[in-house]
Design a protein around this motif. Structure first.
Motif, PDB file in Angstrom:
ATOM      1  N   TRP A  14      49.278  37.689  48.654  1.00 12.66           N
ATOM      2  CA  TRP A  14      49.122  37.566  50.106  1.00 12.66           C
ATOM      3  C   TRP A  14      49.715  36.238  50.573  1.00 12.66           C
ATOM      4  O   TRP A  14      50.420  36.186  51.589  1.00 12.66           O
ATOM      5  CB  TRP A  14      47.641  37.661  50.504  1.00 12.66           C
ATOM      6  N   ALA A  15      49.436  35.142  49.851  1.00 10.30           N
ATOM      7  CA  ALA A  15      49.930  33.820  50.247  1.00 10.30           C
ATOM      8  C   ALA A  15      51.461  33.789  50.253  1.00 10.30           C
ATOM      9  O   ALA A  15      52.069  33.272  51.203  1.00 10.30           O
ATOM     10  CB  ALA A  15      49.370  32.742  49.329  1.00 10.30           C
ATOM     11  N   VAL A  16      52.090  34.337  49.230  1.00 14.26           N
ATOM     12  CA  VAL A  16      53.558  34.381  49.184  1.00 14.26           C
ATOM     13  C   VAL A  16      54.078  35.148  50.393  1.00 14.26           C
ATOM     14  O   VAL A  16      55.003  34.704  51.084  1.00 14.26           O
ATOM     15  CB  VAL A  16      54.046  35.019  47.865  1.00 14.26           C
ATOM     16  N   HIS A  17      53.495  36.292  50.654  1.00 15.50           N
ATOM     17  CA  HIS A  17      53.923  37.125  51.780  1.00 15.50           C
ATOM     18  C   HIS A  17      53.700  36.411  53.110  1.00 15.50           C
ATOM     19  O   HIS A  17      54.579  36.417  53.980  1.00 15.50           O
ATOM     20  CB  HIS A  17      53.157  38.452  51.739  1.00 15.50           C
ATOM     21  N   ASP A  18      52.557  35.790  53.267  1.00 14.69           N
ATOM     22  CA  ASP A  18      52.261  35.171  54.554  1.00 14.69           C
ATOM     23  C   ASP A  18      53.006  33.873  54.800  1.00 14.69           C
ATOM     24  O   ASP A  18      53.126  33.449  55.949  1.00 14.69           O
ATOM     25  CB  ASP A  18      50.747  35.014  54.746  1.00 14.69           C
ATOM     26  N   VAL A  19      53.545  33.250  53.763  1.00 11.88           N
ATOM     27  CA  VAL A  19      54.442  32.116  53.992  1.00 11.88           C
ATOM     28  C   VAL A  19      55.662  32.606  54.774  1.00 11.88           C
ATOM     29  O   VAL A  19      56.125  31.937  55.703  1.00 11.88           O
ATOM     30  CB  VAL A  19      54.849  31.445  52.658  1.00 11.88           C
ATOM     31  N   GLU A  20      56.162  33.785  54.422  1.00  6.07           N
ATOM     32  CA  GLU A  20      57.284  34.357  55.182  1.00  6.07           C
ATOM     33  C   GLU A  20      56.878  34.605  56.629  1.00  6.07           C
ATOM     34  O   GLU A  20      57.613  34.243  57.556  1.00  6.07           O
ATOM     35  CB  GLU A  20      57.768  35.664  54.545  1.00  6.07           C
ATOM     36  N   GLU A  21      55.723  35.208  56.848  1.00  8.78           N
ATOM     37  CA  GLU A  21      55.272  35.470  58.215  1.00  8.78           C
ATOM     38  C   GLU A  21      55.042  34.169  58.984  1.00  8.78           C
ATOM     39  O   GLU A  21      55.402  34.060  60.157  1.00  8.78           O
ATOM     40  CB  GLU A  21      54.006  36.321  58.199  1.00  8.78           C
ATOM     41  N   LEU A  22      54.459  33.207  58.327  1.00  9.61           N
ATOM     42  CA  LEU A  22      54.192  31.910  58.947  1.00  9.61           C
ATOM     43  C   LEU A  22      55.496  31.248  59.405  1.00  9.61           C
ATOM     44  O   LEU A  22      55.570  30.669  60.489  1.00  9.61           O
ATOM     45  CB  LEU A  22      53.463  31.023  57.942  1.00  9.61           C
ATOM     46  N   ALA A  23      56.524  31.364  58.580  1.00  8.51           N
ATOM     47  CA  ALA A  23      57.799  30.719  58.878  1.00  8.51           C
ATOM     48  C   ALA A  23      58.632  31.456  59.920  1.00  8.51           C
ATOM     49  O   ALA A  23      59.513  30.853  60.532  1.00  8.51           O
ATOM     50  CB  ALA A  23      58.608  30.569  57.592  1.00  8.51           C
ATOM     51  N   THR A  24      58.367  32.743  60.135  1.00  3.92           N
ATOM     52  CA  THR A  24      59.289  33.524  60.968  1.00  3.92           C
ATOM     53  C   THR A  24      58.675  34.200  62.193  1.00  3.92           C
ATOM     54  O   THR A  24      59.406  34.535  63.122  1.00  3.92           O
ATOM     55  CB  THR A  24      59.960  34.625  60.118  1.00  3.92           C
ATOM     56  N   MET A  25      57.377  34.436  62.203  1.00  2.00           N
ATOM     57  CA  MET A  25      56.795  35.300  63.225  1.00  2.00           C
ATOM     58  C   MET A  25      56.966  34.793  64.656  1.00  2.00           C
ATOM     59  O   MET A  25      57.420  35.531  65.532  1.00  2.00           O
ATOM     60  CB  MET A  25      55.321  35.571  62.948  1.00  2.00           C
ATOM     61  N   ALA A  26      56.597  33.564  64.933  1.00  2.00           N
ATOM     62  CA  ALA A  26      56.656  33.070  66.320  1.00  2.00           C
ATOM     63  C   ALA A  26      58.092  33.054  66.834  1.00  2.00           C
ATOM     64  O   ALA A  26      58.372  33.521  67.946  1.00  2.00           O
ATOM     65  CB  ALA A  26      56.028  31.685  66.411  1.00  2.00           C
ATOM     66  N   ARG A  27      59.002  32.527  66.032  1.00  5.66           N
ATOM     67  CA  ARG A  27      60.406  32.454  66.448  1.00  5.66           C
ATOM     68  C   ARG A  27      60.985  33.860  66.616  1.00  5.66           C
ATOM     69  O   ARG A  27      61.705  34.140  67.572  1.00  5.66           O
ATOM     70  CB  ARG A  27      61.197  31.655  65.421  1.00  5.66           C
ATOM     71  N   TRP A  28      60.655  34.756  65.688  1.00  6.02           N
ATOM     72  CA  TRP A  28      61.186  36.108  65.758  1.00  6.02           C
ATOM     73  C   TRP A  28      60.697  36.825  67.015  1.00  6.02           C
ATOM     74  O   TRP A  28      61.483  37.498  67.677  1.00  6.02           O
ATOM     75  CB  TRP A  28      60.788  36.908  64.509  1.00  6.02           C
ATOM     76  N   THR A  29      59.417  36.700  67.349  1.00  3.20           N
ATOM     77  CA  THR A  29      58.912  37.422  68.530  1.00  3.20           C
ATOM     78  C   THR A  29      59.610  36.939  69.799  1.00  3.20           C
ATOM     79  O   THR A  29      59.862  37.736  70.695  1.00  3.20           O
ATOM     80  CB  THR A  29      57.385  37.304  68.696  1.00  3.20           C
ATOM     81  N   ARG A  30      59.938  35.654  69.866  1.00  2.00           N
ATOM     82  CA  ARG A  30      60.660  35.139  71.042  1.00  2.00           C
ATOM     83  C   ARG A  30      62.096  35.640  71.080  1.00  2.00           C
ATOM     84  O   ARG A  30      62.575  36.094  72.118  1.00  2.00           O
ATOM     85  CB  ARG A  30      60.653  33.612  71.054  1.00  2.00           C
ATOM     86  N   SER A  31      62.783  35.557  69.954  1.00  2.00           N
ATOM     87  CA  SER A  31      64.204  35.913  69.961  1.00  2.00           C
ATOM     88  C   SER A  31      64.446  37.422  70.005  1.00  2.00           C
ATOM     89  O   SER A  31      65.437  37.868  70.570  1.00  2.00           O
ATOM     90  CB  SER A  31      64.916  35.293  68.759  1.00  2.00           C
TER      91      SER A  31
END
Length: 181
Positions: A14-31
């Motif tokens: 879960w931690a490995v997976h959520d590092v990806e989400e943590l790094a990309t989610m906010a920026r991705w939702t905006r763009s």
């Protein structure tokens, strides 16, 4: 005895997976929002856009849930219904990431680690539980655990929204008299 790689491995995967989400989610939702609004106009995208602060809090809250589920799994040798529900939900979550990427015809947060971490770990963990003779919940019990996933995710995001929304206090003008003690 179920190896800790199965129970605590859930938290690690879960931690490995959520590092990806943590790094990309906010920026991705905006763009991605303009393209998504055009492609899927019925989705309330304005409600789904999240700040980095919201993502940080939501990931932290979910981390607590996954740590608790992993601890229950370790304590019960993988027999805990909470652990098994979390493991099932984690695998289903990985499949949902792939479906989201297919629907949006591109990258979505979590789509990289879903096929290489989330889904393979989930399949491996279920196989290990069965190989160790752990009774796994199937049928209605499994579906009930899976049905709880959207409720849990909505609750996590609602809590993150509440915890990260701006706090506003009515300000007293500087010239206003102070209340008497």
């Amino acid at each position: 005895m179920v190896p800790s790689a199965v129970t605590w491995g859930l938290l690690a995967a879960w931690a490995v997976h959520d590092v990806e989400e943590l790094a990309t989610m906010a920026r991705w939702t905006r763009s991605a929002r303009p393209q998504l609004e055009e492609r899927l106009p019925w989705v309330p995208w304005e409600r789904l856009e999240v700040s980095q602060r919201h993502v940080n809090v939501a990931v932290g809250l979910m981390g607590g849930v996954m740590a608790g589920a992993s601890a229950l799994g370790a304590r019960t040798g993988g027999r805990s219904p909470v652990f098994q529900a979390a493991l099932l939900g984690f695998g289903a979550h990985g499949v949902m990431h792939l479906a989201q990427a297919a629907v949006t015809r591109g990258y979505t947060p979590g789509a990289v680690t879903a096929p290489v971490v989330v889904i393979p770990f989930s399949v491996w963990a279920w196989r290990r539980l069965r190989a160790e003779g752990v009774p796994v919940r199937t049928g209605a019990a499994a579906w009930a655990g899976l049905a709880a996933l959207p409720i849990l995710l909505a609750g996590i995001h609602a809590a993150a929204h509440t915890l990260t929304r701006p706090r506003t206090r009515p300000r007293r003008p500087a010239s206003a008299p102070r209340p008497a003690p």
